[in-house]
Design an enzyme around this catalytic site. Sequence first.
Site, PDB file in Angstrom:
ATOM      1  N   ASP A 126     -15.615 138.466 -10.122  1.00  0.00           N
ATOM      2  CA  ASP A 126     -16.188 139.806 -10.272  1.00  0.00           C
ATOM      3  C   ASP A 126     -17.458 139.684 -11.125  1.00  0.00           C
ATOM      4  O   ASP A 126     -17.393 139.181 -12.253  1.00  0.00           O
ATOM      5  CB  ASP A 126     -15.140 140.692 -10.970  1.00  0.00           C
ATOM      6  CG  ASP A 126     -15.575 142.137 -11.047  1.00  0.00           C
ATOM      7  OD1 ASP A 126     -16.800 142.393 -11.035  1.00  0.00           O
ATOM      8  OD2 ASP A 126     -14.688 143.005 -11.117  1.00  0.00           O
ATOM      9  N   ILE A 138     -23.856 142.815   5.050  1.00  0.00           N
ATOM     10  CA  ILE A 138     -25.242 142.308   5.089  1.00  0.00           C
ATOM     11  C   ILE A 138     -25.294 140.895   4.502  1.00  0.00           C
ATOM     12  O   ILE A 138     -26.009 140.019   4.999  1.00  0.00           O
ATOM     13  CB  ILE A 138     -26.201 143.254   4.330  1.00  0.00           C
ATOM     14  CG1 ILE A 138     -26.044 144.702   4.830  1.00  0.00           C
ATOM     15  CG2 ILE A 138     -27.638 142.805   4.500  1.00  0.00           C
ATOM     16  CD1 ILE A 138     -26.812 145.743   4.020  1.00  0.00           C
ATOM     17  N   LYS A 159     -28.615 153.013  -7.664  1.00  0.00           N
ATOM     18  CA  LYS A 159     -29.710 152.219  -7.090  1.00  0.00           C
ATOM     19  C   LYS A 159     -31.028 152.533  -7.805  1.00  0.00           C
ATOM     20  O   LYS A 159     -31.794 151.635  -8.138  1.00  0.00           O
ATOM     21  CB  LYS A 159     -29.850 152.497  -5.591  1.00  0.00           C
ATOM     22  CG  LYS A 159     -28.683 151.986  -4.757  1.00  0.00           C
ATOM     23  CD  LYS A 159     -28.592 150.468  -4.780  1.00  0.00           C
ATOM     24  CE  LYS A 159     -27.405 149.942  -4.006  1.00  0.00           C
ATOM     25  NZ  LYS A 159     -27.121 148.525  -4.263  1.00  0.00           N
ATOM     26  N   TYR A 200     -23.977 157.211  -6.119  1.00  0.00           N
ATOM     27  CA  TYR A 200     -24.348 155.914  -5.517  1.00  0.00           C
ATOM     28  C   TYR A 200     -25.863 155.727  -5.568  1.00  0.00           C
ATOM     29  O   TYR A 200     -26.370 154.712  -6.037  1.00  0.00           O
ATOM     30  CB  TYR A 200     -23.848 155.839  -4.067  1.00  0.00           C
ATOM     31  CG  TYR A 200     -24.496 154.721  -3.289  1.00  0.00           C
ATOM     32  CD1 TYR A 200     -24.212 153.394  -3.588  1.00  0.00           C
ATOM     33  CD2 TYR A 200     -25.434 154.989  -2.276  1.00  0.00           C
ATOM     34  CE1 TYR A 200     -24.837 152.357  -2.898  1.00  0.00           C
ATOM     35  CE2 TYR A 200     -26.048 153.968  -1.585  1.00  0.00           C
ATOM     36  CZ  TYR A 200     -25.752 152.647  -1.893  1.00  0.00           C
ATOM     37  OH  TYR A 200     -26.381 151.624  -1.210  1.00  0.00           O
ATOM     38  N   GLY A 237     -25.212 167.448   2.142  1.00  0.00           N
ATOM     39  CA  GLY A 237     -26.050 166.386   1.574  1.00  0.00           C
ATOM     40  C   GLY A 237     -26.874 165.622   2.602  1.00  0.00           C
ATOM     41  O   GLY A 237     -27.774 164.872   2.239  1.00  0.00           O
ATOM     42  N   SER A 281     -32.003 150.936  -1.483  1.00  0.00           N
ATOM     43  CA  SER A 281     -31.638 151.723  -0.303  1.00  0.00           C
ATOM     44  C   SER A 281     -32.653 152.838  -0.080  1.00  0.00           C
ATOM     45  O   SER A 281     -33.255 153.350  -1.041  1.00  0.00           O
ATOM     46  CB  SER A 281     -30.260 152.331  -0.560  1.00  0.00           C
ATOM     47  OG  SER A 281     -30.019 153.373   0.339  1.00  0.00           O
ATOM     48  N   ALA A 282     -32.773 153.256   1.177  1.00  0.00           N
ATOM     49  CA  ALA A 282     -33.632 154.401   1.504  1.00  0.00           C
ATOM     50  C   ALA A 282     -33.135 155.663   0.809  1.00  0.00           C
ATOM     51  O   ALA A 282     -33.881 156.647   0.709  1.00  0.00           O
ATOM     52  CB  ALA A 282     -33.648 154.614   3.009  1.00  0.00           C
ATOM     53  N   THR A 283     -31.913 155.624   0.312  1.00  0.00           N
ATOM     54  CA  THR A 283     -31.369 156.795  -0.377  1.00  0.00           C
ATOM     55  C   THR A 283     -32.187 157.151  -1.622  1.00  0.00           C
ATOM     56  O   THR A 283     -32.164 158.298  -2.065  1.00  0.00           O
ATOM     57  CB  THR A 283     -29.875 156.560  -0.727  1.00  0.00           C
ATOM     58  OG1 THR A 283     -29.282 157.791  -1.054  1.00  0.00           O
ATOM     59  CG2 THR A 283     -29.677 155.614  -1.882  1.00  0.00           C
ATOM     60  N   GLY A 297     -19.702 140.196   2.274  1.00  0.00           N
ATOM     61  CA  GLY A 297     -19.803 141.531   2.867  1.00  0.00           C
ATOM     62  C   GLY A 297     -20.655 141.541   4.135  1.00  0.00           C
ATOM     63  O   GLY A 297     -21.065 140.485   4.644  1.00  0.00           O
ATOM     64  N   ASN A 300     -16.025 139.320  -5.268  1.00  0.00           N
ATOM     65  CA  ASN A 300     -14.643 139.562  -5.715  1.00  0.00           C
ATOM     66  C   ASN A 300     -13.761 140.051  -4.567  1.00  0.00           C
ATOM     67  O   ASN A 300     -12.598 140.383  -4.780  1.00  0.00           O
ATOM     68  CB  ASN A 300     -14.607 140.551  -6.898  1.00  0.00           C
ATOM     69  CG  ASN A 300     -15.079 141.939  -6.513  1.00  0.00           C
ATOM     70  OD1 ASN A 300     -15.492 142.161  -5.370  1.00  0.00           O
ATOM     71  ND2 ASN A 300     -15.028 142.879  -7.444  1.00  0.00           N
ATOM     72  N   ARG A 334     -22.919 167.823   7.714  1.00  0.00           N
ATOM     73  CA  ARG A 334     -22.255 167.185   6.576  1.00  0.00           C
ATOM     74  C   ARG A 334     -23.068 167.495   5.311  1.00  0.00           C
ATOM     75  O   ARG A 334     -24.296 167.274   5.306  1.00  0.00           O
ATOM     76  CB  ARG A 334     -22.193 165.668   6.816  1.00  0.00           C
ATOM     77  CG  ARG A 334     -21.492 164.878   5.738  1.00  0.00           C
ATOM     78  CD  ARG A 334     -21.260 163.425   6.160  1.00  0.00           C
ATOM     79  NE  ARG A 334     -22.490 162.659   6.350  1.00  0.00           N
ATOM     80  CZ  ARG A 334     -22.534 161.371   6.692  1.00  0.00           C
ATOM     81  NH1 ARG A 334     -21.403 160.703   6.895  1.00  0.00           N
ATOM     82  NH2 ARG A 334     -23.683 160.746   6.852  1.00  0.00           N
TER      83      ARG A 334
END
Length: 345
Positions: free
Chosen positions: A59, A13, A153, A149, A294, A125-127, A11, A33, A292
């Site tokens: 996977d 990163i 995390k 998502y 959120g 993640s910063a999320t 992927g 996968n 947007r």
Amino acid sequence: MKTILVTGGAGYIGSHTCVELLNENYNVIVVDNLCNSCEESLKRVERITGKNIKFYKIDCCKKRLLEKVFVENKIDAIIHFAGLKAVGESVKMPLEYYQNNLISTLNIIDLMRKHDVKSLVFSSSATVYGDPKSVPIYEDFDLKVTNPYGRTKLMLEDVLRDFANVNKDFNIALLRYFNPIGAHPSGLIGEDPNGIPNNLMPYITQVAIGKREFLGIFGNDYNTPDGTGVRDYVHVCDLARGHVLALKKLFTNSGLVTYNLGTGKGSSVLDVLKGMEKACGFEIKYKILERRPGDIAQCYASCDKAYKELGFKAQYSLEDMCRDSWNWQKNNPNGYKTKNKILVK
Ligand code: NAD
Ligand code: UDP
């Protein structure tokens, strides 16, 4: 020579981190996968570095198959990137996100325990900070998530914290990435999203290359210097280097550690747009749209802890990030599917 298993290594990163690992003389095994990538990225990594990667198309949710990798190789550490990552999609398909992200990671932890692999870098993640009370964001801020998502995390961070609490000989780095953009300066690897991009940078580069008509800017009435959303954009090569620094920390028997990886600087949507216009040398069409749902006004990191404890400091500027994103897009208008292109090395 240490051997690192990189899940999700094909992927965006992951591929950049493989380059960094190979350049630092680690052996690299990739498990992916290919649900959101292709093997071509790994061939390009081999081309950039002149070194080989051992690749398993597996996977991570399939534990029996995954175990083969642990049986066949002596693994010193794992960098676990594999996961689904699109916020909007996670709202529409929560079960797929919980299944994929949770089961793959639980399998990894269990196999680490069984096969005595003691070091893990986990992609957070910063999320996990939700809408922060202030900026910059420090690692000890409250954690609060607003979509499936983000919840995967945060749940996995909790699992890893619980696990590390009772398994003191395991070393785990939770890396909270801010907004990775840019591409390897060679123009050989970069971000290759499927379909219409959700994220700002791939959307802008697709407008610039003529695949999309204009950039929709999601709101210009935020409480920010120019009214558009502010984020901490970090070059993917800086992020990749952060992983190698985190690995080195784990090898000192650090226990569980948590770091923000960003630049510590906020840039607005208009800053990024201007940066891209400078990189490509022409104007890029945009329209102001509604906010947007959120989205938050601003989000940028304090990277003091990563600097003090890892020696991590982002080296690339926004200008560099725009130049490298454009270089990748221009050389690969159809991502890794681009045929007959001239590749600049
Ligand atoms: P990506 O989609 O490019 O890479 C993820 C890779 O994992 C893909 O190659 C995909 O094929 C693979 N994968 C997914 N599920 C798998 C499974 N069950 N088994 C094996 N392989 C699987 O995403 P990325 O941008 O490189 O992100 C890497 C990690 O970093 C993800 O965990 C993501 O959530 C996290 N992250 C990304 C961002 C970002 O903006 N890109 C920000 C914060 C955190
Ligand atoms: N953004 C935008 N138009 C787009 C995509 C994103 O204006 O087509 C804005 C978005 O509102 C946010 C910033 O760009 O302020 C970064 O969005 P992205 O989705 O890349 O990252 P995230 O919101 O997850 O930080």
